[in-house]
Design a protein around this motif. Structure first.
Motif, PDB file in Angstrom:
ATOM      1  N   MET A 185       0.769  -1.059   0.034  1.00  0.00           N
ATOM      2  CA  MET A 185      -0.219   0.159   0.018  1.00  0.00           C
ATOM      3  C   MET A 185       0.899   1.235  -0.068  1.00  0.00           C
ATOM      4  SD  MET A 185      -2.907   0.653   2.730  1.00  0.00           S
ATOM      5  CE  MET A 185      -3.361   2.502   3.028  1.00  0.00           C
ATOM      6  N   THR A 186       0.589   2.187  -0.905  1.00  0.00           N
ATOM      7  CA  THR A 186       1.364   3.585  -0.994  1.00  0.00           C
ATOM      8  C   THR A 186       0.873   4.405   0.159  1.00  0.00           C
ATOM      9  OG1 THR A 186       1.545   3.130  -3.344  1.00  0.00           O
ATOM     10  CG2 THR A 186       1.919   5.233  -2.593  1.00  0.00           C
ATOM     11  N   LYS A 187       1.919   4.980   0.889  1.00  0.00           N
ATOM     12  CA  LYS A 187       1.531   6.026   1.683  1.00  0.00           C
ATOM     13  C   LYS A 187       1.975   7.313   1.194  1.00  0.00           C
ATOM     14  CE  LYS A 187       4.415   3.656   4.304  1.00  0.00           C
ATOM     15  NZ  LYS A 187       5.314   2.873   5.451  1.00  0.00           N
ATOM     16  N   ASN A 188       1.112   8.251   1.296  1.00  0.00           N
ATOM     17  CA  ASN A 188       1.325   9.625   1.256  1.00  0.00           C
ATOM     18  C   ASN A 188       0.967  10.563   2.064  1.00  0.00           C
ATOM     19  OD1 ASN A 188       1.412   9.284  -2.025  1.00  0.00           O
ATOM     20  ND2 ASN A 188      -0.406   8.154  -1.661  1.00  0.00           N
ATOM     21  N   ALA A 189       1.627  11.985   2.272  1.00  0.00           N
ATOM     22  CA  ALA A 189       1.482  12.804   3.154  1.00  0.00           C
ATOM     23  C   ALA A 189       1.601  13.944   2.304  1.00  0.00           C
ATOM     24  CB  ALA A 189       2.563  12.615   4.156  1.00  0.00           C
ATOM     25  N   ILE A 190       0.691  15.072   3.014  1.00  0.00           N
ATOM     26  CA  ILE A 190       1.056  16.359   2.641  1.00  0.00           C
ATOM     27  C   ILE A 190       1.677  17.273   3.888  1.00  0.00           C
ATOM     28  CG2 ILE A 190       0.002  18.736   2.074  1.00  0.00           C
ATOM     29  CD1 ILE A 190      -2.212  17.002   0.913  1.00  0.00           C
ATOM     30  N   ILE A 191       2.842  17.730   3.787  1.00  0.00           N
ATOM     31  CA  ILE A 191       3.604  18.149   5.096  1.00  0.00           C
ATOM     32  C   ILE A 191       3.832  19.779   4.697  1.00  0.00           C
ATOM     33  CG2 ILE A 191       5.456  18.224   6.394  1.00  0.00           C
ATOM     34  CD1 ILE A 191       5.828  15.256   5.534  1.00  0.00           C
ATOM     35  N   THR A 192       3.298  20.617   5.635  1.00  0.00           N
ATOM     36  CA  THR A 192       3.613  22.278   5.533  1.00  0.00           C
ATOM     37  C   THR A 192       4.846  22.540   6.253  1.00  0.00           C
ATOM     38  OG1 THR A 192       2.260  22.582   7.484  1.00  0.00           O
ATOM     39  CG2 THR A 192       1.179  22.669   5.329  1.00  0.00           C
ATOM     40  N   GLY A 193       5.454  23.600   5.730  1.00  0.00           N
ATOM     41  CA  GLY A 193       6.518  24.321   6.374  1.00  0.00           C
ATOM     42  C   GLY A 193       7.859  23.562   6.269  1.00  0.00           C
ATOM     43  N   THR A 194       7.909  22.760   5.108  1.00  0.00           N
ATOM     44  CA  THR A 194       9.117  21.610   4.920  1.00  0.00           C
ATOM     45  C   THR A 194      10.414  22.108   4.804  1.00  0.00           C
ATOM     46  OG1 THR A 194       8.540  21.136   2.797  1.00  0.00           O
ATOM     47  CG2 THR A 194       7.546  19.791   4.330  1.00  0.00           C
ATOM     48  N   ASN A 195      10.488  23.538   4.569  1.00  0.00           N
ATOM     49  CA  ASN A 195      11.860  24.031   4.319  1.00  0.00           C
ATOM     50  C   ASN A 195      12.587  24.204   5.553  1.00  0.00           C
ATOM     51  OD1 ASN A 195      10.110  25.887   4.683  1.00  0.00           O
ATOM     52  ND2 ASN A 195      11.419  27.546   3.453  1.00  0.00           N
ATOM     53  N   ARG A 196      12.120  24.166   6.678  1.00  0.00           N
ATOM     54  CA  ARG A 196      12.958  24.478   7.819  1.00  0.00           C
ATOM     55  C   ARG A 196      12.319  23.889   9.049  1.00  0.00           C
ATOM     56  NH1 ARG A 196      10.487  28.837  10.616  1.00  0.00           N
ATOM     57  NH2 ARG A 196       8.972  29.974   9.019  1.00  0.00           N
ATOM     58  N   GLY A 197      13.071  23.834  10.426  1.00  0.00           N
ATOM     59  CA  GLY A 197      12.302  23.456  11.529  1.00  0.00           C
ATOM     60  C   GLY A 197      11.598  22.188  11.659  1.00  0.00           C
ATOM     61  N   ILE A 198      10.575  22.168  12.211  1.00  0.00           N
ATOM     62  CA  ILE A 198       9.431  21.071  12.534  1.00  0.00           C
ATOM     63  C   ILE A 198       9.238  20.254  11.374  1.00  0.00           C
ATOM     64  CG2 ILE A 198       7.556  20.217  13.643  1.00  0.00           C
ATOM     65  CD1 ILE A 198       7.927  22.374  15.850  1.00  0.00           C
ATOM     66  N   GLY A 199       8.718  21.300  10.439  1.00  0.00           N
ATOM     67  CA  GLY A 199       8.247  20.737   9.100  1.00  0.00           C
ATOM     68  C   GLY A 199       9.425  19.844   8.683  1.00  0.00           C
ATOM     69  N   LYS A 200      10.562  20.425   8.399  1.00  0.00           N
ATOM     70  CA  LYS A 200      11.727  19.698   7.939  1.00  0.00           C
ATOM     71  C   LYS A 200      11.999  18.358   8.561  1.00  0.00           C
ATOM     72  CE  LYS A 200      16.270  20.197   6.344  1.00  0.00           C
ATOM     73  NZ  LYS A 200      17.352  21.316   6.078  1.00  0.00           N
ATOM     74  N   ALA A 201      11.894  18.463   9.953  1.00  0.00           N
ATOM     75  CA  ALA A 201      12.106  17.258  10.625  1.00  0.00           C
ATOM     76  C   ALA A 201      10.981  16.241  10.175  1.00  0.00           C
ATOM     77  CB  ALA A 201      12.073  17.320  12.203  1.00  0.00           C
ATOM     78  N   VAL A 202       9.827  16.594  10.214  1.00  0.00           N
ATOM     79  CA  VAL A 202       8.578  15.744   9.827  1.00  0.00           C
ATOM     80  C   VAL A 202       8.809  14.996   8.472  1.00  0.00           C
ATOM     81  CG1 VAL A 202       6.231  15.476   9.423  1.00  0.00           C
ATOM     82  CG2 VAL A 202       7.049  16.894  11.390  1.00  0.00           C
TER      83      VAL A 202
END
Length: 70
Positions: free
Chosen positions: A1-18
């Motif tokens: 099963m393919t897993k997909n996610a939309i993650i905000t603020g991914t260029n730094r901080g918590i968003g990048k860690a997620v």
């Protein structure tokens, strides 16, 4: 099963860690950032290759409702 996610603020901080955690778990990701940034795109490309997933950058300001809809 393919897993997909939309993650905000991914260029730094918590968003990048997620983003890193989800990629390491095999998720394909739509990686949100406010402004287009080639360094960011190169970095997520390397992360995608490392974990064998795809990561697509998406750019919009979360304060702009019309941009979110588009």
């Amino acid at each position: 099963m393919t897993k997909n996610a939309i993650i905000t603020g991914t260029n730094r901080g918590i968003g990048k860690a997620v983003l890193l955690k989800f990629a390491s778990l095999g998720y394909n990701i739509w990686a949100h950032a406010r402004k287009k940034d080639l360094d960011f795109e190169n970095e997520i490309s390397k992360i995608a290759q490392k974990y064998g997933v795809w990561i697509k950058p998406v750019y919009f300001d979360l304060k702009n409702e019309q941009a979110i809809k588009e």
